[in-house]
Design a protein around this motif. Sequence first.
Motif, short mmCIF file in Angstrom:
data_model
loop_
_atom_site.label_atom_id
_atom_site.label_comp_id
_atom_site.label_asym_id
_atom_site.label_seq_id
_atom_site.Cartn_x
_atom_site.Cartn_y
_atom_site.Cartn_z
N SER A 84 -19.68 70.67 -14.65
CA SER A 84 -19.79 70.53 -13.17
C SER A 84 -18.67 69.87 -12.40
O SER A 84 -18.52 68.55 -12.94
CB SER A 84 -21.24 70.06 -12.81
OG SER A 84 -21.16 69.46 -11.64
N SER A 139 -27.32 72.94 -6.99
CA SER A 139 -26.84 74.13 -7.81
C SER A 139 -27.39 75.38 -7.02
O SER A 139 -26.40 76.22 -6.84
CB SER A 139 -27.35 74.23 -9.38
OG SER A 139 -28.71 74.38 -9.36
N GLU A 160 -19.48 76.29 -10.35
CA GLU A 160 -20.12 75.11 -9.95
C GLU A 160 -21.85 75.23 -9.86
O GLU A 160 -22.27 74.41 -10.42
CB GLU A 160 -19.89 74.28 -8.57
CG GLU A 160 -20.41 73.24 -8.25
CD GLU A 160 -20.26 72.16 -9.25
OE1 GLU A 160 -20.81 71.04 -8.96
OE2 GLU A 160 -19.54 72.17 -10.27
N LEU A 164 -23.64 73.11 -12.68
CA LEU A 164 -24.38 72.03 -12.05
C LEU A 164 -25.94 72.24 -12.53
O LEU A 164 -26.62 71.42 -12.93
CB LEU A 164 -24.11 71.79 -10.74
CG LEU A 164 -25.14 70.78 -10.03
CD1 LEU A 164 -24.58 69.57 -10.62
CD2 LEU A 164 -24.80 70.65 -8.40
#
Length: 399
Positions: A84, A139, A160, A164
């Motif tokens: 992440s 997220s 991401e 994440l």
Amino acid sequence: MEDLLLLIHRIPYPPNKGDKIRSYHLLKHLAQHYRVHLATFVDDPDDWQHVPTVQAMCTSSHFGKLAPLAGRVRSLGGLVAGRSLSFDYYRNSAMQHWVDQTMQANAIGRVMVFSSPMAQYAEKYPQARRVVDFCDVDSDKWRQYAEKKPWPMSWLYRHEANALLAYERHVAKTCNASLFVSAPEADLFRKLAPESDARIGYFNNGVDTDFFSPERDYPSPYQAGERALVFTGAMDYWPNIDAVQWFATEVFPRLLAAQPKLRFFIVGARPAPAVLALGQQTGVVVTGTVPDVRPYIHHGEIAVAPLRIARGIQNKVLEAMAMGRPVVVSPQALEGIEAKPGTDLVLADGAEQFITTLSSMLAQPQDNARLGAAARATVQTHYSWPSKLARIEERLECS
């Protein structure tokens, strides 16, 4: 009192700043019940002035300097490694060293984490009772960004979102409790991380109704005759940027054509270039940083929250309600708020509904006082900070 390590991603002060309200009240509450050892970052040069105030609330503290550019460079390493970007943005060896020394020197058995990237500093201490306040499912916010942006940003944001979420699930699985800002937010994470279902909960944001009070005397920031629609929030935050761009483009011009004295005030710090550009539009005013948002809310005719991307509870909505103002919200901005549309606030979905609703409210301003009074009563009933934060202690003290 027992010792507790508190990890917060940004210095939790000043207490009336939208993105720091929850963390400030968390620190204030915990300091009444524990000897708090705080580790946090300062990413805004103006915030260094608040360090002594925060230090006074803690037994010990560490304030790491977080330069946004350097953080973005570190994030690139995470991108290459498949981690992440948020994790690497907040990775800091000096912070970890201070945490390690403090945990060992004080034999700390409780750790409170605010924001998932800060959980990395507590990973070495599974013997401690660790509670994480995720606030929002970040997220999923990145997933929403990916849907709104063209390539290559859509690809980056999707990376991401996936990376994440994997880390959020790891944190939730290895910690004792995971908390969110609302029941819908907690329910969403249960679906995304079913393996941690039993350890997922929530506590709503509160509002300082003495501070956000319509009974105080506020000087008007508006010119005589102006009728102000007001939006408040950090104006470098993409969901806020998207909301005001959409409203200024799709809704406000048609309202202005019928109400020449109408103004759309965008009130908030660090306005992005796209927000500053809106200030060139007739009737739109971009204030930038103001010493106090309350006069803008109090003297504004209607507060608007036309968010199209949102996670968690919107403080801007609760604060306007506490100030006794009529508020018009999108479905996304209403999520998780205990308020009845049509009684405590007004719900509008899409440009046509916003235009119709606001036109009606502007034409009959006498009805707005009833709406504002009901809004404040609802906040006073449901959004006391002490009652909300009691859930933290329950999680920290469970055996």
